[in-house]
Design an enzyme around this catalytic site. Structure first.
Site, PDB file in Angstrom:
ATOM      1  N   HIS A 181       5.485 -54.562  41.702  1.00 34.86           N
ATOM      2  CA  HIS A 181       4.154 -54.332  41.908  1.00 34.86           C
ATOM      3  C   HIS A 181       3.418 -55.481  41.507  1.00 34.86           C
ATOM      4  O   HIS A 181       3.746 -56.412  41.079  1.00 34.86           O
ATOM      5  CB  HIS A 181       3.700 -53.155  41.029  1.00 34.86           C
ATOM      6  CG  HIS A 181       4.280 -51.675  41.220  1.00 34.86           C
ATOM      7  ND1 HIS A 181       3.247 -50.897  41.353  1.00 34.86           N
ATOM      8  CD2 HIS A 181       5.467 -51.401  41.694  1.00 34.86           C
ATOM      9  CE1 HIS A 181       4.103 -49.753  41.643  1.00 34.86           C
ATOM     10  NE2 HIS A 181       5.349 -50.179  41.935  1.00 34.86           N
TER      11      HIS A 181
ATOM     12  N   CYS B 281       2.309 -45.683  40.464  1.00 36.14           N
ATOM     13  CA  CYS B 281       3.003 -44.401  39.715  1.00 36.14           C
ATOM     14  C   CYS B 281       1.942 -43.619  39.168  1.00 36.14           C
ATOM     15  O   CYS B 281       1.164 -44.143  38.523  1.00 36.14           O
ATOM     16  CB  CYS B 281       3.731 -44.862  38.713  1.00 36.14           C
ATOM     17  SG  CYS B 281       4.439 -43.462  37.650  1.00 36.14           S
TER      18      CYS B 281
ATOM     19  N   ASN C  86       2.354 -51.858  45.229  1.00 37.39           N
ATOM     20  CA  ASN C  86       3.448 -52.583  45.454  1.00 37.39           C
ATOM     21  C   ASN C  86       3.208 -54.000  46.309  1.00 37.39           C
ATOM     22  O   ASN C  86       2.059 -54.004  46.858  1.00 37.39           O
ATOM     23  CB  ASN C  86       4.363 -51.575  46.322  1.00 37.39           C
ATOM     24  CG  ASN C  86       4.912 -50.308  45.922  1.00 37.39           C
ATOM     25  OD1 ASN C  86       5.878 -50.438  45.092  1.00 37.39           O
ATOM     26  ND2 ASN C  86       4.140 -49.264  46.238  1.00 37.39           N
TER      27      ASN C  86
END
Length: 296
Positions: free
Chosen positions: A205, A236, A245
């Site tokens: 990320h 998340c 990401n």
């Protein structure tokens, strides 16, 4: 050098979006990714739809995706019920997550890290019997939003533990984007030593703008498979401030300029990133669509 890029926007990308995206748009995202040359797609997640409502249509997505020779679809699985759904939906591989810390594991999956290892082992055995490819991801491998630093030795011990169930791939995930190139090199080289012969994948990320540097460090240390998300979307839902990401198109720009072969057309992925922003109603984080490629 040949590198495989795994497209994770349909699952890890969209799961963190506040808006529910139509099934048809998810299928079209996958189709566009395939048209650009991506051959491994993390398509869906077979989790409780009450906890991750963006993934509630997993079966419908899998029913709509094209079946193209050489293209494989992965589904995230946490338990036996998820594996049952994955088998019925016809995924090509399952990915099971084992979280490196107990606190995050309990919040993310409702179990301790050891219980996560036990679940992975049982799911891997069932999936192998069904002929499914099995991959396992060690989440929060470089740091935890609740417990802080994760010692490299603990991660390498986890690598050894999950390797005992004979996965066809192990992934190290920097779930909250705290990794740095030196730690990535240590983790990748150590993982290759602890699990010889098992391909290693890395998932970064870009929370603190280290994701692309970490990707290069992983390649230099021996990894040859990288996750990326078109547009740089994702995160998340159970990790505070876990932003997107690394963007597939930005990663491809860097790899292309370095002479690394991926088989993916950067310009097509960039166009998909702009299209995806339209679907989401807001521009995606990826930079390439705004800056363009290398000037003519």
């Amino acid at each position: 050098m040949d590198v495989t890029v795994v497209e994770v926007a349909p699952r890890d990308g969209l799961q963190n979006e506040s808006e529910i995206i139509a099934t048809a748009a998810k299928v079209r995202l996958i189709e566009r990714s395939i048209e650009a040359g991506l051959r491994r797609i993390e398509a869906v997640s077979f989790v409780n739809p009450q906890r991750v409502p963006q993934m509630a249509d997993a079966e419908a997505v899998m029913a709509g995706v094209p079946r193209v020779p050489g293209v494989t679809y992965a589904g995230l699985v946490f338990n036996d019920r998820g594996l049952d759904r994955a088998l019925a939906a016809g995924v090509d591989e399952i990915n099971v997550v084992v979280v490196a810390t107990d606190t995050f594991s309990r919040r993310n999956q409702g179990c301790t890290t050891q219980e996560g290892i036990d679940r992975w082992t049982a799911l891997a055995e069932r999936a192998a019997a069904a002929g499914l490819r099995r991959t396992v991801t060690i989440a929060a491998a470089f740091g935890c939003p609740f417990e802080g630093e994760v010692h490299p030795s603990a991660v390498l011990d986890l690598v050894e533990s999950v390797a005992a169930a004979h996965p066809e791939e192990i992934a190290l995930a920097d779930t909250i984007g705290v990794g740095t190139p030196d730690r990535v090199r240590t983790a990748v080289t150590g993982s290759i030593e602890r699990a010889p012969g098992i391909p290693l994948r890395c998932h970064f990320h870009n929370t603190r703008n280290t994701g692309y540097a970490n990707a290069i460090a992983a390649l230099e240390a021996g990894a040859r498979i990288l996750d990326a998300s078109t547009g740089g979307i994702g995160g998340c839902p159970f990790a505070p401030a876990a932003t997107g990401n690394i963007a597939t198109e930005d990663l491809l720009y860097m790899l292309d300029r370095m002479g690394v072969r991926t088989g993916v057309t950067m310009e097509q992925v960039s166009a998909t990133g702009r299209w995806l922003g339209d679907q989401l109603g807001t521009p995606v984080p990826a930079l390439l669509g705004r800056a363009g490629g290398f000037p003519a």
